[in-house]
Write a protein that holds these residues in place. Structure first.
Motif, PDB file in Angstrom:
ATOM      1  N   GLY A 149       0.797  -1.212   0.000  1.00 32.36           N
ATOM      2  CA  GLY A 149       0.000   0.000   0.000  1.00 32.36           C
ATOM      3  C   GLY A 149       0.824   1.252   0.000  1.00 32.36           C
ATOM      4  N   LYS A 209     -10.183   4.621   1.525  1.00 30.26           N
ATOM      5  CA  LYS A 209      -9.131   4.482   0.512  1.00 30.26           C
ATOM      6  C   LYS A 209      -8.336   5.755   0.280  1.00 30.26           C
ATOM      7  CE  LYS A 209     -11.196   0.601  -1.855  1.00 30.26           C
ATOM      8  NZ  LYS A 209     -12.071   0.164  -2.959  1.00 30.26           N
ATOM      9  N   LYS A 214      -4.502   0.753  -1.004  1.00 32.52           N
ATOM     10  CA  LYS A 214      -3.600  -0.387  -1.137  1.00 32.52           C
ATOM     11  C   LYS A 214      -2.808  -0.291  -2.432  1.00 32.52           C
ATOM     12  CE  LYS A 214      -5.657  -3.724   1.902  1.00 32.52           C
ATOM     13  NZ  LYS A 214      -7.016  -3.144   2.141  1.00 32.52           N
ATOM     14  N   SER A 215      -3.314   0.519  -3.337  1.00 29.88           N
ATOM     15  CA  SER A 215      -2.640   0.644  -4.630  1.00 29.88           C
ATOM     16  C   SER A 215      -2.970   2.002  -5.232  1.00 29.88           C
ATOM     17  CB  SER A 215      -3.144  -0.451  -5.573  1.00 29.88           C
ATOM     18  OG  SER A 215      -4.531  -0.269  -5.766  1.00 29.88           O
TER      19      SER A 215
END
Ligand code: ADP
Ligand code: MG
Length: 704
Positions: A149, A209, A214-215
């Motif tokens: 992440g 998010k 995480k990405s």
């Protein structure tokens, strides 16, 4: 942004990890008081902690990077001013230096030569060598799982850091809050069916998010959702209020074009209207015939001929049996309107009156009587027109010139003037506003644009000179005066340094007197500390061509029309804002001969002021200037946005997200077309969210 929520609405003092000092610092510097507020402040960038950069690949940039390297040495250096720690590291590809000015007592104990660490921070270049100042570090452990992440990085302040509210602590707090509110627990005002059609993730998902993606893909999803959210509600709110108001407010109908309009149009106008002027008049005519109250903004660059449009609209009102008023922000401008309109309307049977604070006694009484009996068809004046004692017999149209000087609340006062109906309202401004701003600030007004100047205008030539170029500039001025032209010399005046600024102006005035002595030359001077009557006198001398030079503070910024003036000399030009400079330049170039704008500045220029001046030299296009202004200052600073409180955007930007703004506006329009009052079940959450968010919705709706 986060809707009401029992847990998130609680105070940040609930966070056990924070002491009082930290809580105070967070309150003050971040403006955060509830847990939800803290979630509402998003990271401004992310760091990919799974990637290491080789020392040989380093480049100077603002990004935070990670280096895996071995410590070869660390020592304290006692410099002249400050003690510092210097460490050398190497990673097989090269070596570099680390520096600390704080933590000198504990860092040497935490680092051991020969061991490998992960160093994390911003790289800077000194000469040909790279270094990192105050890097974070942790021992590198072989086989330890590297967290997946992106790590969030938040804007911070010195105060927050000093109080110990570090990035690390902040992340910890946010993680803790998020652990109490899984994505599904955070309510989402945008229903699932809308989200599906828009391909958006839920608000809860987005909040999670945006802090801990995480990405890259997750981060982008979150950004997309939040930007949409901001711009969509901005537009929905404005359009909702607009549609509600339209529905509620019937307008007087101007159905016919009669003698006053036709005669004037055919016989009195000494020029052909530009296509833009014609188009705008058509737009107004459509509005005033519709049965609903018109609220229209006319945007047109200085000199684009807004007054003529205003006049024709007022004649239309007269033809339909209604009075109009034309309000200007300054007495000088109002008087100028009065004089030119009474002149041009002579013998047409249309009567023009004038009112301002300085019209008193008998004259005021008589004017008021004529207005209340409907014998004056067009009343021109300053904000005095808004006073209760001004009673019209039958007002159908109110025009406000140079709106940016008129508060929103004052506009609302106009509505009280009407007996049966609220008059149509036309707001005119020469301050060009980028479309995105217009949609936001005046999104509840319909907008017409006069994007064309009358033919034959010569572009004002603009140059930038430094102070030492003044003799040359004066010689130029002398030649222009010899040609019979007149000169403006403008000085900045801001409240905070008013005394100094006035001294500056006085000094400049003296200098001009020496260079351009009486009686051959006459110089008028106008500034804010003068009595209104003296100001008018001096101004009038210039208008009547009795003086050659007008020395002034920005009082002449708005609206005055002296077509014979050919030079606008702006002193301390670096201190003016772009739109102000553009306004000032618009005071010349109003006739058919060549005019000039000279920007004088000191050598010391900030990057921003340099860019303002080069923008002025580069372009005369008001819209381009408005865009540049927006870029340079950011929308938060734009005139009016702050007090209106309309714009509070965190991720989206009126500068960069133009197409998204249009998209959001269209989506909001679609919803309102289907359900104008947001009464349908699936729109309830939208309405509730707006109600909660915008406080007193009713008040908001009353004022435009
Ligand atoms: P602004 O839009 O800045 O208020 P004004 O209404 O003061 O501009 O107009 C500037 C000048 O241009 C005035 O002298 C006006 O008479 C003149 N003007 C307006 N419309 C036209 C036109 N279509 N053709 C030529 N001159 C025009
Ligand atoms: Mg004007």
């Amino acid at each position: 942004m986060i809707p009401k929520h029992a847990y998130l609405d609680q105070s940040i003092s609930l966070l056990a990890a924070l002491n009082d000092r930290q809580i105070n610092a967070v309150r003050k510097d971040l403006g955060v008081s509830s847990l939800g507020d803290l979630l509402d402040v998003f990271p401004f960038r992310y760091v990919d902690k799974t990637q290491f950069t080789n020392i040989s690949d380093l480049q100077e940039s603002n990004d935070l990077i990670q280096i895996k390297a071995t410590l070869s040495s660390i020592r304290e250096v006692k410099g002249k001013a400050k003690r510092r720690l210097v460490a050398q590291i190497f990673d097989g590809s090269g070596q570099m230096e680390l520096l600390w000015f704080q933590g000198i007592s504990w860092i040497p104990n935490a680092l051991e030569a020969g061991k490998t660490y992960i160093f994390f921070g911003k790289v800077s270049k000194y000469g040909s060598k790279f270094s990192m100042v105050h890097p974070e570090f942790e021992p590198f452990e072989e086989g330890k799982k590297i967290p997946v992440g992106l790590e969030p990085v938040y804007h911070s302040t010195e105060k927050l850091n000093k109080a110990g509210f570090t990035q690390k602590k902040r992340k910890k707090c946010i993680k803790q809050i998020l652990s109490k509110v899984p994505p599904t627990v955070i309510p989402d005002p945008i229903s699932e069916s809308y989200r599906k059609s828009l391909k958006l993730i839920s608000l809860g998902d987005a909040v999670h998010k945006i802090h801990f993606p995480k990405s890259i893909a997750e981060r982008d999803e979150a950004i997309k959702r939040i930007k949409f959210h901001e711009l969509f509600f901005l537009q929905l709110r404005i359009l909702f209020l607009k549609s509600r108001r339209k529905e509620q407010l019937k307008g007087v109908v101007f159905e016919k074009v009669g003698d006053a309009f036709m005669k004037y149009y055919n016989e009195k106008i000494p020029f052909e209207l530009t296509n833009a002027q014609k188009r705008v008049i058509k737009e107004v005519r459509r509005d005033v015939a519709s049965g609903f109250q018109m609220n229209r903004l006319i945007q047109g660059d200085v000199g684009s001929g807004k007054t003529m449009v205003a006049l024709l609209c007022m004649l239309l009102a007269k033809d339909n049996g209604f009075q109009s008023c034309l309000m200007a922000p300054t007495e000088i401008l109002a008087q100028q309107h009065f004089e030119s309109l009474s002149e041009t309307l002579k013998g047409t049977g249309v009567y023009v009156g004038y009112l301002s604070g300085s019209i008193k006694g008998k004259l005021r009484k008589e004017t008021l009587r004529l207005v209340s009996e409907g014998l004056i068809h067009i009343l021109i004046g300053t904000h005095a027109l808004l006073e209760d004692w001004v009673q019209f017999q039958n007002i159908g149209l109110a025009i406000i010139d140079e709106q940016h000087r008129f508060g929103v609340a004052q506009r609302a006062k106009l509505w009280a003037k009407a007996k049966a109906h609220i008059p149509h309202i036309l707001v005119m401004t020469a301050t060009p506003i980028p479309r995105t701003m217009a949609l936001t600030l005046y999104g509840d007004l319909d907008v017409s644009v006069i994007d064309e100047l009358p033919p034959g205008r010569k572009k004002v030539q603009t140059v930038h000179k430094f102070d030492n170029g003044r003799p040359e500039v004066y010689a130029f001025i002398e030649r222009e005066i010899e040609k019979g032209r007149q000169i403006y010399v403008v000085y900045p005046l801001i409240e905070e340094s008013a005394t100094l600024d006035l001294a500056n102006l006085e000094q400049g005035y003296e200098r001009l007197l020496q260079r351009f002595p009486r009686p051959a030359y006459q110089i008028s001077v106008v500034h804010g500390r003068m009595k209104a009557t003296d100001k008018d006198l001096e101004m009038q001398r210039f208008v009547n061509k009795e003086s050659h030079i007008l020395v002034a503070t920005t009082v002449i910024e708005v609206g005055v029309n002296v077509p014979n003036a050919s030079v606008m000399l702006i002193e301390n030009a670096e201190r003016f804002g772009l739109s102000q400079l553009h306004q000032l330049r618009g005071r010349v170039g109003r006739g058919n001969s060549q005019s000039y704008c000279i920007l004088l500045s000191s050598y010391k220029l900030t990057q921003q002021s340099r860019e303002r001046l080069t923008t002025m030299v580069r372009t005369n296009d008001g819209f381009e200037i408005a865009e540049a202004d927006l870029q340079l200052r950011g929308p938060g600073d734009m005139e009016g946005t702050q007090q209106s409180g309309v714009v509070n955007l965190r991720l989206s930007s009126l500068t960069h997200d133009k197409s998204l703004l249009e998209y959001c506006r269209n989506f909001a329009l679609t919803i309102l077309q289907d359900d104008p009052t947001l009464a349908k079940a699936h729109n309830q959450s939208l309405l509730e969210y707006m109600r909660a968010g915008s406080g007193n919705l009713k008040e908001w709706g009353r004022i435009s």
